[in-house]
Design an enzyme around this catalytic site. Structure first.
Site: not given
Ligand code: G6Q
Length: 548
Positions: A210, A265-266, A350, A381
């Site tokens: 993406e 990532g998160r 996740e 509401h």
């Molecule tokens: C988070 C996941 C996931 C990740 C995205 C983006 O903990 O691993 O949400 O952050 O898939 O990945 P990239 O930062 O590698 O583009």
């Protein structure tokens, strides 16, 4: 196993004592209830008194946390042990906000100096964008920043920039593009002037479909608009762990901000992934957000079973396993926290949506609460009916700021009153007697009362927490996010699962790869199950009919 622990058995026995208890009675008989169950961290108050708990419940839950080794796991995380063992990684988002100067080692290397270096690089860059010394290719000052990323590389910055709007630059408009739906990037670019737009491409791996697709479109748009490949240098920066891929994409590594594989990532909004936040609110604000998270880290580490995050985690365990709760509502009475529920969905679901233990055995109990919510009062509401009179048992968190940047005509008091009224109503409910007297007072006859009465009763006894803070500033936001991070971690330790991997997202990605190729080729699609073959073929046909 969790369910074999002595405290678990104790909780099972203890649960029966709650069958005929109502929270409204507990408040009546115990004037000190609120005092005992309302800790504060500075001005951040957590009121958890409206929960179906007693001192005995709490003692059992905390013993459960001790028996599940929450203190040892907490230390292991803070010390950089590779607790994300399926990816062989340390879990050190806490090191990104530590200012103790104490070294933290990963593979024998102290990571703290590298963290400080990136923060300095972020300061130089964000200052230059904000003070106008960073210019676009044609010499104009930046007016719009587009962050391109997804999941952990999007949700934190998107949530935080909205949350901190009152602290954001008035000269900069922030945009977040994540979805591969072409409307997302298309709608965003339609409104922008290339000469004054800066793109931040955020991707830990720099391989995410993406993000790369959106970044490619943005790059092409910019080059077309400005008529020069050279323009990329002044309009694109990247945040990643993958320098080679950033270079291959055509972004100068001098405009790259790094982070490390020990940042999930998160859990990454504290790293350079937070660059959009830092550009928007300035580096001092960003560091204040880090300080807020650090406040919570210190609070949590000093008492891993009795702190606020541990308490929220233990309450969720109590409700999920002993009260049949399946989901948890997060209800910010704070419009600026509009994306907070979505952020928490990723953080919690996740992290803890796992079905096997660390030893690889299928768990024998539920894991991973379903998190959802919307800002109040909008939710009132819409879906609150189900919270008040539905058949589901849904614990909720209310979040409320005491002050606002827009003090119009008592509106903040209206908001606050609604927030408190909702937790009060969920807890108190309305008995048949109360409902009957109300209907009588309205002058209704007996037949009408008989008809309406069952519909006017609220069972109450529905638990909630309230987080109350003075204002949603960067420090408060840091505290709130870290609170939920550690809550999620404690849950994972109790469930004996790895909160830091996410293999569950792989399968869909792989299958999408095949379908992308097939849809692109435009040849008949026959290699899947009948449903997928049909959907893909029909989609091709509809697409062709439109273009034809
Ligand atoms: C988070 C996941 C996931 C990740 C995205 C983006 O903990 O691993 O949400 O952050 O898939 O990945 P990239 O930062 O590698 O583009």
């Amino acid at each position: 196993m969790l369910t074999d622990l002595p405290a678990w058995k104790g909780l099972q026995a203890h649960r029966a004592a709650w069958n005929n208890v109502h929270l409204r009675d507990l408040f009546k008989t115990d004037p000190k209830r609120f005092d005992r169950y309302s800790p504060r961290l500075d001005e951040l108050l957590l009121d958890y008194s409206k929960n179906l708990i007693s001192d005995e419940t709490l003692a059992l839950l905390r013993r459960l946390a001790v028996e599940a080794n929450v203190p040892a796991w907490t230390e292991a995380m803070f010390k950089g042990e590779k607790i994300n063992f399926t990816e062989n990684r340390a879990v050190l988002h806490v090191a990104l906000r530590s200012d103790s100067g104490k070294p933290v080692f990963v593979d024998g290397q102290n990571i703290i100096p590298a963290v400080a270096d990136v923060l300095s690089q972020m300061r130089v860059f964000t200052d230059s964008v904000r003070n106008g010394s960073w210019r676009g290719h044609s010499g104009k000052v930046i007016s719009d920043v587009v962050s391109i990323g997804i999941g952990g590389s999007d949700l934190g910055p998107a949530m935080a920039c909205r949350a901190l709007k009152s602290y954001g630059s008035k000269q900069l408009s922030m945009h977040f593009v994540s979805n591969v739906d072409p409307n997302h990037i298309g709608d965003t670019l339609d409104d922008l002037n290339a000469e004054t737009t800066l793109f931040i491409i955020s991707s830990k791996t720099f391989t995410t479909l993406e993000t790369l697709a959106n970044a490619k479109i943005a790059r092409r748009w910019l080059v077309e608009k400005l008529g020069s490949e050279q323009a990329v240098a002044k309009h694109f920066v990247a945040v990643s762990t993958n320098e080679a891929a950033v270079r291959a994409f055509g972004i100068d590594p001098a405009n790259m901000f790094i982070f490390w594989d020990w940042v999930g990532g998160r859990y990454s909004m504290w790293s350079a992934i937070g660059l959009p936040i830092a550009v928007y609110i300035g580096m001092d604000g960003f560091e204040s957000m880090l300080a807020g998270a650090r406040d919570m880290d210190e609070h949590f580490r000093s008492d891993p079973v009795g702190s606020m995050p541990a308490t929220l985690a233990l309450l969720s365990i109590w409700y999920q396993h002993f009260w049949d709760a399946h989901s948890h509502a997060v209800l910010p009475y704070d419009q600026h926290l509009g994306r907070f529920p979505a952020y928490l969905q990723q953080l919690c679901m996740e992290s803890n949506g796992k079905r096997v233990t660390r030893q690889g055995e299928v768990v024998s109990h539920a894991t991973g609460e379903i998190v959802w919510g919307e800002p109040g009062t909008n939710g009132q509401h819409a879906f609150y009916q189900l919270l008040h009179q539905g058949t589901r048992f849904i614990p909720a968190d209310f979040l409320l700021a005491a002050t606002t940047a827009h003090p119009y005509d008592g509106m903040q008091q209206m908001l606050a009153a609604n927030c408190m009224a909702q937790s009060e109503a969920l807890m108190l409910g309305k008995t048949e007697e109360e409902a009957r007297s109300e209907l009588k007072a309205e002058g209704l006859d007996d037949d009408k009362i008989r008809l309406l009465l069952p519909h006017k009763v609220f069972p109450g006894n529905r638990p909630s927490n309230t987080l109350l803070y003075r204002e949603l500033n960067p420090r408060t936001l840091g505290r709130l996010v870290a609170l939920y991070e550690h809550k999620t971690f404690v849950q994972s330790v109790l469930w004996n699962i790895n909160a830091f991997d996410q293999w569950g997202v792989e399968l869909g990605k792989k299958l999408a790869g095949t379908l992308i190729r097939e849809l692109g080729e435009g040849t008949p699609i026959t290699g899947h199950d009948a449903s997928t073959n049909w959907l893909a073929s029909y989609c091709q046909r509809l697409g062709r009919d439109k273009s034809g």
